[in-house]
Design an enzyme around this catalytic site. Structure first.
Site, short mmCIF file in Angstrom:
data_model
loop_
_atom_site.label_atom_id
_atom_site.label_comp_id
_atom_site.label_asym_id
_atom_site.label_seq_id
_atom_site.Cartn_x
_atom_site.Cartn_y
_atom_site.Cartn_z
N GLY A 108 29.52 24.59 34.91
CA GLY A 108 29.34 25.96 34.44
C GLY A 108 29.87 26.13 33.03
CG LEU B 99 29.88 17.79 29.74
CD1 LEU B 99 29.69 17.92 31.25
CD2 LEU B 99 30.32 19.12 29.15
CB THR C 89 37.38 38.29 38.59
OG1 THR C 89 36.70 39.28 37.79
CG2 THR C 89 37.55 38.87 39.99
CG ASP C 90 38.08 41.64 34.50
OD1 ASP C 90 37.20 41.29 35.32
OD2 ASP C 90 37.83 41.91 33.31
CE1 TYR D 212 33.24 37.10 41.22
CE2 TYR D 212 33.64 38.93 39.72
CZ TYR D 212 33.71 37.58 40.01
OH TYR D 212 34.24 36.71 39.09
CE LYS E 128 37.10 34.78 41.72
NZ LYS E 128 36.81 33.32 41.74
#
Length: 373
Positions: free
Chosen positions: A10, A55, A144-145, A167, A171
């Site tokens: 990702g 990478l 996440t926020d 979501y 989390k």
């Protein structure tokens, strides 16, 4: 030092892998004694040899985090990592809303924790080390926020978690799993919007700053301002701050420190989408020097009234209003999911704990986009 980046294909995962492999190669060139080896996991399409080379040459392992398939084989071949960075997630709120059960299975890392714990126990048993806890890797878990409710500004890590969508709820459950199921050191990073340059291997999705820049460029060409939310606030973080954060945590772990941290990983600036667009417009030179932030310019109004295109409107504009329409989120899009209004975060703790300064948004834009036109 062995580092496993879960979800390494990702956006964030790629940039971390690239930075960590570069670090390992530099250490090898400098003949630093410690081993530094990097691997990534992917879920569906395996990266090609050329993509892995882009990478930095990590090893790649197919892993399904829903059921844990591939984790044991990955650890068996790569070895028990010293550090695991879990970037894997189902992170599109609309998708999470349409399949809450799947969101929970992906965003709660129970399978990963079980596989790592089992591998550490087996290694401790085979070596006769009764203290298996000492063998556990450092687990760095991306959250996440959107775990916050969004009813105030600058949330602290100690504030109550009241997510407003699936979501965010998944989390929160993922954070709880790390705290309750993982016996080793861990750091939970509550990330905001991540901005920065494209990754080494192109992705299908458009990145935030690049999307804003494209929308503003189209607005200039058409002479019609683009609408951006002005009532939802985030603290966007520059993607290259993440390798610095991870390296600081790795160094602490390498020194033998044990810790359990939850840190807001956002940038230092509280911004709406419209605020972000205004910064991009200024830095890209879409606004004339000294451009006002209110109302359409006389040049733009005259061009619109006459139906003709002004050179000023087509190359740059004298007022923000010629380019950007500030609008409430509710009036612009039906996202099919509740969205918190203000999940800006206080980031003093991460800067204090890790002794680093986070990149201001304006600097992130300058570093990401090309020179002003």
């Amino acid at each position: 030092m062995k580092v496993l980046v879960v979800g390494g294909t990702g956006y964030l995962g790629q940039l971390l892998v690239k930075a960590l492999t570069a670090l390992g190669n530099a250490e090898a060139d400098d003949r630093v004694a410690r081993d530094h080896d990097v691997a990534l996991t992917f879920c569906s399409s395996p990266p090609s040899a050329d993509q892995l080379a882009a990478l930095g040459g990590p090893r790649a392992f197919r892993v399904d985090l829903i059921n844990g398939d591939g984790l044991a084989a990955c650890i068996e071949e790569f070895g028990l990592p010293d550090v695991v960075v879990n970037c894997a997630a189902m992170s599109v709120p609309r998708q999470c809303e349409s399949d809450p059960a799947l969101a929970m299975r992906i965003n709660v890392p129970s399978a990963l924790i079980a596989a790592l714990t089992d591998a550490a126990s087996r290694r401790a048993g085979s070596s006769g080390d009764a203290d298996g806890e000492q063998q556990l890797p450092l687990l760095i878990h991306l959250s996440t926020d959107q775990v916050y409710e969004g009813t105030k500004s600058f949330y602290k890590e100690s504030d109550p978690l009241v997510p407003v969508n699936t979501y965010g709820k998944s989390k929160v459950a993922g954070e709880q799993a790390v705290r309750e199921q993982w016996a080793g050191s861990h750091a939970i990073l509550r990330s905001s919007i991540i901005v920065g340059p494209p990754p080494p291997v192109p992705l299908k999705k458009t990145l935030p700053l690049q999307w804003i820049d494209s929308a503003l460029s189209s607005s200039l060409a058409s002479g019609q301002p683009e609408s951006f939310f002005d009532d939802e606030y985030r603290c966007p973080i520059y993607v290259h701050d993440y390798p610095r954060i991870v390296r600081a945590l790795m160094d602490r772990h390498a020194l033998g420190h044990r810790f359990a941290l939850t840190l807001n990983a956002g940038g230092p600036d509280r911004l709406s989408r419209a605020d972000m667009a205004a910064v991009v417009a200024r830095i890209r030179g879409y606004l004339l020097p000294g451009a006002s932030s209110t109302g359409p310019s006389a040049a733009a109004a005259g061009a619109a009234a006459s139906g003709s295109g002004s050179a000023i409107v087509r190359t740059c504009v004298s007022r923000e209003g010629d380019l950007i329409t500030r609008a409430p989120a509710a009036s612009m899009a039906n996202r099919g999911v509740a969205s918190p209004a203000d999940i800006s975060m206080d980031t003093q703790l991460i800067q204090h704990e890790l002794l680093l300064a986070l990149t201001p948004f304006e600097d992130a834009v300058r570093l990401t986009l090309s020179a002003p036109r």
